[in-house]
Design a protein around this motif. Structure first.
Motif, PDB file in Angstrom:
ATOM      1  N   ASN A   1      -4.745  10.169  -1.775  1.00 25.36           N
ATOM      2  CA  ASN A   1      -4.928   8.772  -2.368  1.00 25.36           C
ATOM      3  C   ASN A   1      -4.141   7.517  -1.925  1.00 25.36           C
ATOM      4  OD1 ASN A   1      -7.278   9.402  -3.882  1.00 25.36           O
ATOM      5  ND2 ASN A   1      -5.678  10.423  -5.459  1.00 25.36           N
ATOM      6  N   GLN A   2      -3.331   8.120  -0.891  1.00 28.76           N
ATOM      7  CA  GLN A   2      -2.141   7.017  -0.222  1.00 28.76           C
ATOM      8  C   GLN A   2      -2.529   6.908   1.259  1.00 28.76           C
ATOM      9  OE1 GLN A   2       1.071   8.836  -2.640  1.00 28.76           O
ATOM     10  NE2 GLN A   2       1.946   6.925  -2.014  1.00 28.76           N
ATOM     11  N   PRO A   3      -2.037   5.806   1.808  1.00 31.55           N
ATOM     12  CA  PRO A   3      -2.340   5.605   3.287  1.00 31.55           C
ATOM     13  C   PRO A   3      -1.214   6.349   3.972  1.00 31.55           C
ATOM     14  CG  PRO A   3      -1.911   3.475   2.192  1.00 31.55           C
ATOM     15  CD  PRO A   3      -1.569   4.480   1.119  1.00 31.55           C
ATOM     16  N   ILE A   4      -1.362   7.030   5.014  1.00 29.02           N
ATOM     17  CA  ILE A   4      -0.642   7.903   5.740  1.00 29.02           C
ATOM     18  C   ILE A   4      -0.647   7.643   7.164  1.00 29.02           C
ATOM     19  CG2 ILE A   4      -0.322  10.485   6.485  1.00 29.02           C
ATOM     20  CD1 ILE A   4      -2.570  11.026   4.202  1.00 29.02           C
ATOM     21  N   ILE A   5       0.654   7.593   7.624  1.00 28.03           N
ATOM     22  CA  ILE A   5       0.935   7.299   9.157  1.00 28.03           C
ATOM     23  C   ILE A   5       1.597   8.306   9.637  1.00 28.03           C
ATOM     24  CG2 ILE A   5       2.156   5.814  10.838  1.00 28.03           C
ATOM     25  CD1 ILE A   5       1.893   3.569   8.653  1.00 28.03           C
TER      26      ILE A   5
ATOM     27  N   ASN B   1       0.841  -1.364  -0.137  1.00 30.25           N
ATOM     28  CA  ASN B   1      -0.080   0.185  -0.145  1.00 30.25           C
ATOM     29  C   ASN B   1       0.888   1.166  -0.094  1.00 30.25           C
ATOM     30  OD1 ASN B   1       0.951  -0.095   2.584  1.00 30.25           O
ATOM     31  ND2 ASN B   1      -1.160  -0.286   3.592  1.00 30.25           N
ATOM     32  N   ASN B   2       2.048   1.253   0.026  1.00 29.79           N
ATOM     33  CA  ASN B   2       2.982   2.521  -0.132  1.00 29.79           C
ATOM     34  C   ASN B   2       2.728   3.495   0.885  1.00 29.79           C
ATOM     35  OD1 ASN B   2       4.621   1.512  -2.231  1.00 29.79           O
ATOM     36  ND2 ASN B   2       3.292   2.197  -3.755  1.00 29.79           N
TER      37      ASN B   2
ATOM     38  N   LYS C   1       6.651   3.613   1.438  1.00 30.21           N
ATOM     39  CA  LYS C   1       7.059   4.535   0.348  1.00 30.21           C
ATOM     40  C   LYS C   1       8.000   5.752   0.601  1.00 30.21           C
ATOM     41  CE  LYS C   1       6.716   6.743  -3.357  1.00 30.21           C
ATOM     42  NZ  LYS C   1       7.641   6.391  -4.746  1.00 30.21           N
ATOM     43  N   ALA C   2       7.409   6.233   1.743  1.00 33.46           N
ATOM     44  CA  ALA C   2       8.121   7.689   2.140  1.00 33.46           C
ATOM     45  C   ALA C   2       8.165   7.881   3.535  1.00 33.46           C
ATOM     46  CB  ALA C   2       7.605   8.747   1.403  1.00 33.46           C
ATOM     47  N   LEU C   3       9.289   8.417   4.040  1.00 36.41           N
ATOM     48  CA  LEU C   3       9.390   9.198   5.482  1.00 36.41           C
ATOM     49  C   LEU C   3       9.608  10.507   5.187  1.00 36.41           C
ATOM     50  CD1 LEU C   3      10.082   9.019   8.492  1.00 36.41           C
ATOM     51  CD2 LEU C   3      12.580   8.861   7.728  1.00 36.41           C
TER      52      LEU C   3
ATOM     53  N   HIS D   1      15.887   2.912   6.643  1.00 33.64           N
ATOM     54  CA  HIS D   1      16.696   2.156   5.626  1.00 33.64           C
ATOM     55  C   HIS D   1      16.619   0.847   5.592  1.00 33.64           C
ATOM     56  CE1 HIS D   1      20.463   0.302   4.354  1.00 33.64           C
ATOM     57  NE2 HIS D   1      20.251   1.308   3.182  1.00 33.64           N
ATOM     58  N   LYS D   2      16.145   0.167   6.973  1.00 33.76           N
ATOM     59  CA  LYS D   2      16.027  -1.087   7.029  1.00 33.76           C
ATOM     60  C   LYS D   2      14.857  -1.692   6.027  1.00 33.76           C
ATOM     61  CE  LYS D   2      18.164  -1.255  11.400  1.00 33.76           C
ATOM     62  NZ  LYS D   2      18.130  -1.435  12.676  1.00 33.76           N
ATOM     63  N   ILE D   3      13.805  -0.752   6.015  1.00 35.31           N
ATOM     64  CA  ILE D   3      12.726  -1.363   5.366  1.00 35.31           C
ATOM     65  C   ILE D   3      12.533  -0.674   3.923  1.00 35.31           C
ATOM     66  CG2 ILE D   3      11.386  -1.952   7.367  1.00 35.31           C
ATOM     67  CD1 ILE D   3       9.650   0.605   7.194  1.00 35.31           C
ATOM     68  N   ALA D   4      13.433   0.127   3.662  1.00 35.22           N
ATOM     69  CA  ALA D   4      13.241   0.809   2.350  1.00 35.22           C
ATOM     70  C   ALA D   4      13.571   0.003   1.126  1.00 35.22           C
ATOM     71  CB  ALA D   4      14.453   1.970   2.268  1.00 35.22           C
ATOM     72  N   GLY D   5      12.875   0.189   0.303  1.00 34.75           N
ATOM     73  CA  GLY D   5      12.883  -0.655  -1.119  1.00 34.75           C
ATOM     74  C   GLY D   5      13.087   0.227  -2.223  1.00 34.75           C
TER      75      GLY D   5
END
Length: 270
Positions: free
Chosen positions: A27-31, A5-6, A81-83, A115-119
């Motif tokens: 339109n994207q999931p936000i945390i 879900n980026n 997706k993004a920090l 960085h550990k979960i970045a792709g």
């Protein structure tokens, strides 16, 4: 089972710039994350009421176990997706170690953890400040700024700021630039990007507090700004949204000033 879900993660999510950034991702999931769970809950509810797909968790960004909880929370929600790292304090805090720790040490902790979960296609957008550009390059402190967790890093930088928390803020924000340079290759190995954004005077509660403390200086800065106005949170948020998007897919390891052009006119004030 995880869903792709980026997710867009925003630190300082209860703040003016954090909220403005969130609103650009309809339109994207936000945390959202911030220091206070109460503030997070309030901000999440506000955005939910506006139709956003948003959740949140409190996090002390100076605490490694709290950051680990945040990263786990993000991972459970799906792909990352993004920090967007907007959390920080200004020099009005008047505590040099606190400014250094929150604005620089915590930034490196977050860079390392995410960085550990970045792709492929992931990006870290770190908020710096136009005032980072008022600090000249100097090997005497740049090595310490690039390695804020190293022993004596704070003590080294502290020698150059004359006991002034505003100057420490400027140095810490230069450090944020140096961290993006330092990590560009590391993130690039994952086909991920890391960039900084340096806002000028943006009309948020934090900036308004600074304006109360330094009214003459703030008036001079506004007058010296080519666009003759202060910035709004949306001015920063739109640039952040661009940097997160695929339109910025070849931009990494660099800084974008969002200051109305003022830093070039006021460097000699500092």
């Amino acid at each position: 089972m995880k869903t792709q879900n980026n997710s867009i993660v925003i630190t300082g999510g209860a703040g003016g710039i954090g909220q403005a950034c969130a609103r650009t991702f309809k339109n994207q999931p936000i945390i959202l994350t911030d220091y206070s769970q109460e503030k997070v809950d309030e901000s999440v509810q506000t955005l939910k009421n506006e139709g956003f797909n948003v959740s949140g968790i409190a996090c002390d960004i100076t605490n490694t176990s709290d950051i680990e909880k945040l990263v786990n929370y993000v991972s459970e929600k799906g792909s990352f997706k993004a920090l967007i790292h907007t959390a920080g304090v200004s020099g009005t805090v008047k505590d040099l170690k606190k400014v250094y720790t929150i604005d620089l040490v915590a930034t490196e902790l977050l860079i390392d953890a995410f960085h550990k979960i970045a792709g492929q296609g992931s990006v870290a957008v770190l908020l710096s400040s136009m005032m980072a550009h008022a600090v000249p390059p100097n090997e005497a402190y740049d090595e310490a700024l690039k390695n804020p967790q190293a022993e004596n890093s704070f003590e080294t930088v502290n020698q150059f700021v004359n006991g002034d928390s505003d100057i420490m803020y400027n140095f810490a924000k230069r450090g944020v630039h140096l961290l993006s340079h330092k990590n560009a290759d590391k993130w690039g190995e994952k086909a991920a990007r890391i960039v900084t954004v340096s806002p000028g005077v943006i009309e948020t509660p934090m900036a308004m507090k600074a304006a109360e403390e330094h009214p003459e200086r703030m008036a001079k800065i506004k007058q010296a700004t080519p666009l003759k106005r202060n910035g709004q949170p949306e001015d920063v948020a739109d640039v952040v949204n661009f940097l997160v998007s695929d339109a910025a897919r070849f931009i990494t390891g660099t800084d974008i000033l969002v200051d109305g052009g003022v830093i070039q006119n006021i460097k000699n004030m500092y």
